[in-house]
Design a protein around this motif. Structure first.
Motif, PDB file in Angstrom:
ATOM      1  N   VAL A   5      69.793  25.552  23.663  1.00 23.05           N
ATOM      2  CA  VAL A   5      68.817  26.018  24.653  1.00 23.05           C
ATOM      3  C   VAL A   5      69.120  25.417  26.013  1.00 23.05           C
ATOM      4  N   LEU A   6      69.441  24.131  26.026  1.00 25.14           N
ATOM      5  CA  LEU A   6      69.764  23.470  27.282  1.00 25.14           C
ATOM      6  C   LEU A   6      71.005  24.089  27.918  1.00 25.14           C
ATOM      7  N   GLU A   7      71.990  24.411  27.099  1.00 29.16           N
ATOM      8  CA  GLU A   7      73.190  25.075  27.623  1.00 29.16           C
ATOM      9  C   GLU A   7      72.831  26.417  28.243  1.00 29.16           C
ATOM     10  N   SER A   8      71.961  27.178  27.583  1.00 28.38           N
ATOM     11  CA  SER A   8      71.561  28.485  28.102  1.00 28.38           C
ATOM     12  C   SER A   8      70.829  28.356  29.427  1.00 28.38           C
ATOM     13  N   VAL A   9      69.900  27.414  29.507  1.00 28.16           N
ATOM     14  CA  VAL A   9      69.149  27.201  30.745  1.00 28.16           C
ATOM     15  C   VAL A   9      70.099  26.753  31.851  1.00 28.16           C
ATOM     16  N   THR A  10      70.996  25.857  31.531  1.00 32.24           N
ATOM     17  CA  THR A  10      71.968  25.379  32.514  1.00 32.24           C
ATOM     18  C   THR A  10      72.843  26.526  33.012  1.00 32.24           C
ATOM     19  N   THR A  11      73.256  27.391  32.122  1.00 29.15           N
ATOM     20  CA  THR A  11      74.071  28.547  32.505  1.00 29.15           C
ATOM     21  C   THR A  11      73.302  29.451  33.463  1.00 29.15           C
ATOM     22  N   ILE A  12      72.038  29.704  33.153  1.00 29.43           N
ATOM     23  CA  ILE A  12      71.206  30.550  34.017  1.00 29.43           C
ATOM     24  C   ILE A  12      71.047  29.910  35.393  1.00 29.43           C
ATOM     25  N   ILE A  13      70.771  28.622  35.427  1.00 32.53           N
ATOM     26  CA  ILE A  13      70.613  27.918  36.705  1.00 32.53           C
ATOM     27  C   ILE A  13      71.911  27.965  37.506  1.00 32.53           C
ATOM     28  N   ASP A  14      73.037  27.767  36.842  1.00 34.39           N
ATOM     29  CA  ASP A  14      74.333  27.847  37.525  1.00 34.39           C
ATOM     30  C   ASP A  14      74.565  29.238  38.108  1.00 34.39           C
ATOM     31  N   LEU A  16      72.293  31.470  38.992  1.00 42.54           N
ATOM     32  CA  LEU A  16      71.396  31.656  40.136  1.00 42.54           C
ATOM     33  C   LEU A  16      71.890  30.882  41.353  1.00 42.54           C
ATOM     34  N   ALA A  17      72.358  29.659  41.127  1.00 52.02           N
ATOM     35  CA  ALA A  17      72.864  28.831  42.226  1.00 52.02           C
ATOM     36  C   ALA A  17      74.094  29.451  42.881  1.00 52.02           C
ATOM     37  N   ASN A  18      74.842  30.225  42.114  1.00 47.46           N
ATOM     38  CA  ASN A  18      76.043  30.874  42.641  1.00 47.46           C
ATOM     39  C   ASN A  18      75.785  32.301  43.114  1.00 47.46           C
TER      40      ASN A  18
END
Length: 97
Positions: A5-14, A16-18
């Protein structure tokens, strides 16, 4: 080993940041990310956490929220209301429920 789950959230945040667009159906499936949308929610309105737990994210329009799954919108919340019950009543077939 990272938590999925943390990997998925991190991927989404990355993404959006890009500047990569991520649909609400994907990004808002995580309660933590839904809760983040409430930072500008009207301070005099109740239950931000309960709204996020019920599948809603803030629509940035008064106290209107949207279910990330069924896209139902609801606003004009009263303190006596229960977000999960309201969600069930207006969208009984929502797959989030």
């Amino acid at each position: 080993m990272a938590v999925p789950v943390l990997e998925s959230v991190t991927t989404i945040i990355d993404q959006l940041a890009n500047g990569i667009s991520v649909s609400a159906k994907v990004s808002m499936r995580y309660e933590t990310l839904r809760l983040c949308t409430f930072r500008n929610y009207p301070i005099n309105k109740p239950f931000r956490i309960k709204l996020a737990k019920a599948g809603f994210y803030y629509a940035s329009n008064d106290d209107e929220v949207i279910c990330y799954c069924c896209a139902k919108r609801v606003g004009n919340w009263r303190e006596s209301e229960h977000p999960m019950n309201a969600h069930r009543l207006m969208a009984p077939n929502c797959s989030y429920l």
